[in-house]
Design a protein around this motif. Structure first.
Motif, PDB file in Angstrom:
ATOM      1  N   UNK A 177       0.834  -1.294  -0.162  1.00 48.38           N
ATOM      2  CA  UNK A 177       0.107   0.030   0.005  1.00 48.38           C
ATOM      3  C   UNK A 177       0.772   1.504  -0.050  1.00 48.38           C
ATOM      4  N   UNK A 178       2.175   1.028  -0.208  1.00 54.44           N
ATOM      5  CA  UNK A 178       3.015   2.305  -0.057  1.00 54.44           C
ATOM      6  C   UNK A 178       2.790   3.205  -1.533  1.00 54.44           C
ATOM      7  N   UNK A 179       3.542   4.065  -1.726  1.00 49.22           N
ATOM      8  CA  UNK A 179       3.576   4.700  -2.981  1.00 49.22           C
ATOM      9  C   UNK A 179       4.354   4.078  -3.976  1.00 49.22           C
ATOM     10  N   UNK A 180       4.062   4.264  -5.246  1.00 47.29           N
ATOM     11  CA  UNK A 180       4.758   3.794  -6.267  1.00 47.29           C
ATOM     12  C   UNK A 180       6.286   4.202  -6.509  1.00 47.29           C
ATOM     13  N   UNK A 181       7.329   3.886  -6.956  1.00 46.86           N
ATOM     14  CA  UNK A 181       7.137   2.723  -7.616  1.00 46.86           C
ATOM     15  C   UNK A 181       7.202   1.435  -6.895  1.00 46.86           C
ATOM     16  N   UNK A 182       7.460   1.429  -5.559  1.00 47.88           N
ATOM     17  CA  UNK A 182       7.557   0.185  -4.906  1.00 47.88           C
ATOM     18  C   UNK A 182       6.375  -0.372  -4.529  1.00 47.88           C
ATOM     19  N   UNK A 183       5.189   0.704  -4.226  1.00 50.96           N
ATOM     20  CA  UNK A 183       3.827   0.107  -3.885  1.00 50.96           C
ATOM     21  C   UNK A 183       3.165   0.156  -5.510  1.00 50.96           C
ATOM     22  N   UNK A 184       1.590  -0.190  -5.426  1.00 45.80           N
ATOM     23  CA  UNK A 184       0.880  -0.144  -6.422  1.00 45.80           C
ATOM     24  C   UNK A 184       0.706   1.045  -7.602  1.00 45.80           C
ATOM     25  N   UNK A 185       0.722   0.893  -8.484  1.00 45.33           N
ATOM     26  CA  UNK A 185       0.627   2.228  -9.578  1.00 45.33           C
ATOM     27  C   UNK A 185       1.674   2.443 -10.694  1.00 45.33           C
ATOM     28  N   UNK A 186       2.810   1.501 -10.621  1.00 47.27           N
ATOM     29  CA  UNK A 186       3.967   1.516 -11.526  1.00 47.27           C
ATOM     30  C   UNK A 186       3.807   0.340 -12.309  1.00 47.27           C
ATOM     31  N   UNK A 187       4.602   0.433 -13.434  1.00 46.26           N
ATOM     32  CA  UNK A 187       4.490  -0.891 -14.277  1.00 46.26           C
ATOM     33  C   UNK A 187       5.279  -2.095 -13.645  1.00 46.26           C
ATOM     34  N   UNK A 188       5.241  -3.214 -13.608  1.00 44.77           N
ATOM     35  CA  UNK A 188       5.584  -4.252 -12.910  1.00 44.77           C
ATOM     36  C   UNK A 188       7.114  -4.105 -13.098  1.00 44.77           C
ATOM     37  N   UNK A 189       7.945  -3.934 -14.246  1.00 44.24           N
ATOM     38  CA  UNK A 189       9.382  -3.851 -13.960  1.00 44.24           C
ATOM     39  C   UNK A 189       9.948  -3.043 -13.118  1.00 44.24           C
ATOM     40  N   UNK A 190       9.167  -1.794 -13.185  1.00 43.32           N
ATOM     41  CA  UNK A 190       9.760  -0.535 -12.395  1.00 43.32           C
ATOM     42  C   UNK A 190       9.365  -0.907 -10.932  1.00 43.32           C
ATOM     43  N   UNK A 191       8.268  -1.748 -10.669  1.00 37.39           N
ATOM     44  CA  UNK A 191       7.876  -2.009  -9.102  1.00 37.39           C
ATOM     45  C   UNK A 191       9.208  -3.240  -8.671  1.00 37.39           C
ATOM     46  N   UNK A 192       9.688  -4.040  -9.497  1.00 35.52           N
ATOM     47  CA  UNK A 192      10.478  -5.077  -9.190  1.00 35.52           C
ATOM     48  C   UNK A 192      11.952  -4.507  -8.937  1.00 35.52           C
ATOM     49  N   UNK A 193      12.252  -3.190  -9.994  1.00 38.58           N
ATOM     50  CA  UNK A 193      13.670  -2.588  -9.750  1.00 38.58           C
ATOM     51  C   UNK A 193      13.720  -1.816  -8.329  1.00 38.58           C
ATOM     52  N   UNK A 194      12.481  -1.222  -7.994  1.00 38.58           N
ATOM     53  CA  UNK A 194      12.088  -0.430  -6.968  1.00 38.58           C
ATOM     54  C   UNK A 194      12.477  -1.389  -5.468  1.00 38.58           C
ATOM     55  N   UNK A 195      11.662  -2.545  -5.943  1.00 38.43           N
ATOM     56  CA  UNK A 195      11.875  -3.655  -4.661  1.00 38.43           C
ATOM     57  C   UNK A 195      12.968  -3.910  -4.475  1.00 38.43           C
TER      58      UNK A 195
END
Length: 198
Positions: A83-101
Motif C-alpha cells: 500500500x505504499x507509494x509507487x514505484x515500490x507500491x501499486x501504481x507503477x509498471x511491474x518491471x519498475x516495481x521490481x527494480x524499486x523492490x
C-alpha cells in the motif's frame, strides 16, 4: 471414507500471546542495548522475569528469538509493498516495481543485518524458498514477463541474487557506510530485472 475434520487450528492462548509479545519487547530492548550477539535464551528469560522453558516454548531456539523480531519488521516492509507509494507500491509498471523492490529490499536487509545474521539457525537449511518476498516477486514477474513458462524457478533464481544469504556474505556490519554496497547491488538487480523483462 470421509476424512475427519479436526476443525481450525487452535489459536494461541491469551497468556501465551502476552508472554510472546513481552519476550519480543524485552528482546528488542536487549538487542538495542547489548547487540544481538549478546542476547541469550537465559539472559532473555531473566530480563523478562519468565522461566527459561517459556522462552523455549515460544521460540524453540536462540535463532527463533531473532526470527520473531525480524518477522515484525518484515510485516512493516510488506505493508510498504502492498500500500505504499509507487514505484515500490501499486501504481507503477511491474518491471519498475521490481527494480524499486530490489533497492528497498537491500536497504531493509542492511538495516536489519544483525537480526538477519542472528536469525539463521546453523542446524537448518537457509529458507530461500520461503522468502516473504517470493509471492510479490513472482506476481510482478508474471505480469512483466507473460511469455516465461516457469515463473516459479525464475523467481527463486532472482531472489537468490538479492535475499539474505548473499547480502550476509558480502556485507559486514562493521562497515561504516553500506551505501556504496547497496548502490552496487541495486544496480546489478536493475540490470537483471531489465534483461529478464526486456
Amino acid at each position: 471414507m470421509e476424512p475427519i475434520s479436526l476443525g481450525p487450528p487452535r489459536e494461541e492462548r491469551a497468556d501465551a500471546a502476552r508472554n510472546r509479545a513481552h519476550l519480543l519487547q524485552v528482546a528488542r530492548l536487549m538487542v538495542d542495548e547489548l547487540g544481538a550477539d549478546k542476547v541469550t535464551m537465559d539472559g532473555l528469560a531473566a530480563r523478562a522475569e519468565l522461566g527459561k522453558g517459556t522462552v523455549f516454548r515460544r521460540f524453540g531456539t536462540r535463532a527463533g528469538i531473532f526470527l520473531g523480531l525480524l518477522n515484525e519488521e518484515e510485516t512493516q516492509f510488506q505493508q510498504r509493498i502492498l500500500s505504499g507509494p509507487p514505484p515500490l507500491g501499486p501504481g507503477a509498471p511491474a518491471a519498475q516495481r521490481l527494480v524499486a523492490f530490489g533497492r528497498a529490499r537491500l536497504e531493509f536487509l542492511v538495516q536489519h543485518s544483525a537480526l538477519c545474521r542472528a536469525a539463521i539457525d546453523p542446524g537448518q537449511p537457509v529458507p530461500m524458498g520461503h522468502s516473504p518476498s517470493r509471492f510479490h516477486v513472482q506476481t510482478m514477474l508474471r505480469e512483466a514477463c507473460p511469455d516465461v513458462a516457469d515463473i516459479t524457478t525464475l523467481t527463486l533464481q532472482l531472489l537468490a541474487a538479492l535475499e539474505g544469504p548473499i547480502l550476509l556474505y558480502v556485507y559486514s556490519p562493521d562497515k561504516t557506510d553500506p551505501r556504496p554496497l547497496v548502490d552496487s547491488l541495486a544496480e546489478g538487480w536493475r540490470v537483471l530485472v531489465e534483461r529478464v523483462c526486456g
